[in-house]
Write a protein that holds these residues in place. Structure first.
Motif, PDB file in Angstrom:
ATOM      1  N   LYS A  89     -47.948  32.107  22.815  1.00  0.00           N
ATOM      2  CA  LYS A  89     -47.040  32.338  21.687  1.00  0.00           C
ATOM      3  C   LYS A  89     -47.667  31.761  20.422  1.00  0.00           C
ATOM      4  N   ARG A  90     -47.772  32.567  19.401  1.00  0.00           N
ATOM      5  CA  ARG A  90     -48.469  32.128  18.193  1.00  0.00           C
ATOM      6  C   ARG A  90     -47.534  31.914  17.006  1.00  0.00           C
ATOM      7  N   ASN A  91     -46.236  32.061  17.214  1.00  0.00           N
ATOM      8  CA  ASN A  91     -45.318  31.945  16.080  1.00  0.00           C
ATOM      9  C   ASN A  91     -44.940  30.496  15.808  1.00  0.00           C
ATOM     10  N   ILE A  92     -44.613  30.216  14.562  1.00  0.00           N
ATOM     11  CA  ILE A  92     -44.102  28.920  14.142  1.00  0.00           C
ATOM     12  C   ILE A  92     -42.998  29.175  13.127  1.00  0.00           C
ATOM     13  N   SER A  93     -41.882  28.491  13.263  1.00  0.00           N
ATOM     14  CA  SER A  93     -40.731  28.739  12.401  1.00  0.00           C
ATOM     15  C   SER A  93     -41.017  28.334  10.964  1.00  0.00           C
ATOM     16  N   LEU A  94     -40.184  28.816  10.055  1.00  0.00           N
ATOM     17  CA  LEU A  94     -40.317  28.481   8.647  1.00  0.00           C
ATOM     18  C   LEU A  94     -40.195  26.969   8.433  1.00  0.00           C
ATOM     19  N   ILE A  95     -39.198  26.364   9.108  1.00  0.00           N
ATOM     20  CA  ILE A  95     -39.011  24.906   8.989  1.00  0.00           C
ATOM     21  C   ILE A  95     -40.198  24.172   9.610  1.00  0.00           C
ATOM     22  N   GLY A  96     -40.644  24.659  10.759  1.00  0.00           N
ATOM     23  CA  GLY A  96     -41.795  24.036  11.419  1.00  0.00           C
ATOM     24  C   GLY A  96     -43.045  24.114  10.571  1.00  0.00           C
ATOM     25  N   CYS A  97     -43.221  25.255   9.906  1.00  0.00           N
ATOM     26  CA  CYS A  97     -44.386  25.438   9.045  1.00  0.00           C
ATOM     27  C   CYS A  97     -44.327  24.491   7.847  1.00  0.00           C
ATOM     28  N   GLY A  98     -43.159  24.414   7.218  1.00  0.00           N
ATOM     29  CA  GLY A  98     -42.993  23.512   6.084  1.00  0.00           C
ATOM     30  C   GLY A  98     -43.194  22.057   6.483  1.00  0.00           C
ATOM     31  N   THR A  99     -42.693  21.700   7.665  1.00  0.00           N
ATOM     32  CA  THR A  99     -42.859  20.331   8.157  1.00  0.00           C
ATOM     33  C   THR A  99     -44.327  20.005   8.388  1.00  0.00           C
ATOM     34  N   GLN A 100     -45.051  20.950   8.974  1.00  0.00           N
ATOM     35  CA  GLN A 100     -46.475  20.732   9.236  1.00  0.00           C
ATOM     36  C   GLN A 100     -47.264  20.596   7.931  1.00  0.00           C
ATOM     37  N   ILE A 101     -46.934  21.421   6.951  1.00  0.00           N
ATOM     38  CA  ILE A 101     -47.584  21.318   5.643  1.00  0.00           C
ATOM     39  C   ILE A 101     -47.322  19.944   5.026  1.00  0.00           C
ATOM     40  N   PHE A 102     -46.061  19.516   5.079  1.00  0.00           N
ATOM     41  CA  PHE A 102     -45.693  18.234   4.474  1.00  0.00           C
ATOM     42  C   PHE A 102     -46.476  17.084   5.103  1.00  0.00           C
ATOM     43  N   PHE A 103     -46.527  17.047   6.430  1.00  0.00           N
ATOM     44  CA  PHE A 103     -47.186  15.918   7.089  1.00  0.00           C
ATOM     45  C   PHE A 103     -48.701  15.960   6.916  1.00  0.00           C
ATOM     46  N   THR A 104     -49.311  17.134   7.007  1.00  0.00           N
ATOM     47  CA  THR A 104     -50.767  17.189   6.844  1.00  0.00           C
ATOM     48  C   THR A 104     -51.176  16.816   5.422  1.00  0.00           C
ATOM     49  N   LEU A 105     -50.399  17.277   4.424  1.00  0.00           N
ATOM     50  CA  LEU A 105     -50.704  16.904   3.045  1.00  0.00           C
ATOM     51  C   LEU A 105     -50.455  15.418   2.803  1.00  0.00           C
ATOM     52  N   THR A 106     -49.339  14.903   3.323  1.00  0.00           N
ATOM     53  CA  THR A 106     -49.038  13.481   3.158  1.00  0.00           C
ATOM     54  C   THR A 106     -50.160  12.619   3.720  1.00  0.00           C
ATOM     55  N   LEU A 107     -50.578  12.931   4.941  1.00  0.00           N
ATOM     56  CA  LEU A 107     -51.595  12.121   5.604  1.00  0.00           C
ATOM     57  C   LEU A 107     -52.962  12.296   4.950  1.00  0.00           C
ATOM     58  N   GLY A 108     -53.277  13.524   4.526  1.00  0.00           N
ATOM     59  CA  GLY A 108     -54.559  13.758   3.869  1.00  0.00           C
ATOM     60  C   GLY A 108     -54.668  13.018   2.553  1.00  0.00           C
ATOM     61  N   ILE A 109     -53.615  13.084   1.731  1.00  0.00           N
ATOM     62  CA  ILE A 109     -53.624  12.404   0.431  1.00  0.00           C
ATOM     63  C   ILE A 109     -53.567  10.894   0.629  1.00  0.00           C
ATOM     64  N   ALA A 110     -52.767  10.425   1.591  1.00  0.00           N
ATOM     65  CA  ALA A 110     -52.689   8.987   1.873  1.00  0.00           C
ATOM     66  C   ALA A 110     -54.054   8.443   2.284  1.00  0.00           C
ATOM     67  N   GLU A 111     -54.810   9.218   3.057  1.00  0.00           N
ATOM     68  CA  GLU A 111     -56.145   8.762   3.465  1.00  0.00           C
ATOM     69  C   GLU A 111     -57.078   8.682   2.264  1.00  0.00           C
ATOM     70  N   CYS A 112     -56.990   9.656   1.361  1.00  0.00           N
ATOM     71  CA  CYS A 112     -57.794   9.610   0.129  1.00  0.00           C
ATOM     72  C   CYS A 112     -57.509   8.332  -0.653  1.00  0.00           C
ATOM     73  N   LEU A 113     -56.238   8.021  -0.839  1.00  0.00           N
ATOM     74  CA  LEU A 113     -55.851   6.834  -1.606  1.00  0.00           C
ATOM     75  C   LEU A 113     -56.271   5.555  -0.887  1.00  0.00           C
ATOM     76  N   LEU A 114     -56.082   5.524   0.428  1.00  0.00           N
ATOM     77  CA  LEU A 114     -56.405   4.317   1.185  1.00  0.00           C
ATOM     78  C   LEU A 114     -57.910   4.042   1.182  1.00  0.00           C
ATOM     79  N   LEU A 115     -58.731   5.077   1.329  1.00  0.00           N
ATOM     80  CA  LEU A 115     -60.182   4.893   1.299  1.00  0.00           C
ATOM     81  C   LEU A 115     -60.637   4.344  -0.049  1.00  0.00           C
ATOM     82  N   THR A 116     -59.973   4.775  -1.125  1.00  0.00           N
ATOM     83  CA  THR A 116     -60.297   4.263  -2.457  1.00  0.00           C
ATOM     84  C   THR A 116     -59.940   2.788  -2.573  1.00  0.00           C
TER      85      THR A 116
END
Length: 312
Positions: A89-116
């Motif tokens: 099954k390859r589908n992901i719900s709208l809420i699931g997609c938004g949640t995944q975007i939020f967490f990946t962006l949060t963690l990616g940006i947080a890592e950028c700031l923390l490394l600095t």
């Protein structure tokens, strides 16, 4: 049945890793192996920093935060990818997609700031060692960690909310193994040029500005290291700096290629390869780099293993 069909129409379809590639199952199993190593490595590093009093310093507290981010980062993409692959099954719900975007962006940006902030920590420790306990005390290191998480969450919230409000046209097929902002924007019916300029501005703030600050910190550090008379002190300073610089290179290199390239050069295959390196390989490599190249962490690991052997 009609309700199910309507629900499916609002779902996104993740085409997965490199659609059409042969022997994809081998790649999936390799990624699961990397995931297992990343979980074990980061968890071990966090536990070592927690149990060994010698590692109860600001530098290692920030390093433990990096490991927590890496654990969450790789876990935000790989489990869903594996479930989709094995279930078919390859589908992901709208809420699931938004949640995944939020967490990946949060963690990616947080890592950028923390490394600095970790680069600044090394700058103060090496260039101003007498003032280091005052400038970077435990409370300040906690504020650094909280600032990284909050900064990542706020920036992510803005981009998630803005990118998910665009009306979409055609089949909701994402040429990716997880929900990613640029993959979703390609499905938009509206002109997104204004938002894309906003993404460029954010990329400059989150990627180029931190890289500039990191390079400035290490330029000043190396000037001080070159003037050190003690070979032992010079080697110790270079050891901690080289580990951090290696991690910065592995993380920022793909990130700059993903977000700073012209739009015409964005191909799904190249983007996926860069995201695999940034979100999957890097979380596995970070604890290995810090463990293998840091005598204090290796010493803590030997002590813990020695205790376990004696207890048995």
């Amino acid at each position: 049945m009609e309700t199910a069909n309507e629900t499916l129409k609002t779902d996104f379809i993740l085409l997965g890793l490199f659609p059409g590639i042969r022997h994809i199952s081998i790649l999936v199993f390799i990624i699961l192996l990397i995931y297992t190593i990343a979980i074990a490595g980061n968890t071990t590093l966090i536990l070592l920093i927690w149990v060994d009093p010698c590692l109860h310093t600001s530098m290692y507290f920030l390093l433990s935060q990096l490991s927590i981010i890496d654990l969450a980062f790789i876990s935000s993409t790989v489990p869903k990818m594996a479930v989709n692959f094995f279930s078919g099954k390859r589908n992901i719900s709208l809420i699931g997609c938004g949640t995944q975007i939020f967490f990946t962006l949060t963690l990616g940006i947080a890592e950028c700031l923390l490394l600095t902030l970790m680069a600044y920590d090394r700058f103060v420790a090496i260039c101003h060692p007498l003032k280091y306990p005052i400038i970077i005390n435990y409370q300040v290191s906690q504020q650094m960690a909280i600032g990284s998480w909050v900064g990542g969450a706020l920036a992510s919230l803005v981009h998630t909310a803005y990118s998910m409000h665009f009306p979409l046209c055609g089949p909701r097929e994402l040429h990716h193994f997880f929900c990613e902002v640029k993959a979703i924007l390609k499905l938009s019916c509206e002109d997104i040029s204004v938002y894309e300029r906003g993404v460029v501005v954010t990329s400059i703030v989150v990627v180029l500005l931190p890289v500039s600050l990191i390079l400035t910190s290490y330029t000043l550090i190396f000037l001080v290291v070159l003037r050190m008379n003690s070979p032992e002190g010079r080697n110790k300073a270079l050891a901690t700096c080289s580990s951090h610089l290696t991690v910065v290179t592995f993380y920022y290199g793909p990130a700059m290629l993903i977000y700073m390239r012209p739009g015409s050069s964005h191909t799904p295959i190249l983007n996926q390869a860069l995201f695999i390196f940034d979100t999957i390989l890097t979380p596995m490599l970070n604890p290995l780099i810090y463990t293998l190249r840091n005598k204090e962490v290796v010493g803590a690991l030997k002590k813990v293993l020695g205790r376990c052997t004696i207890s048995k």
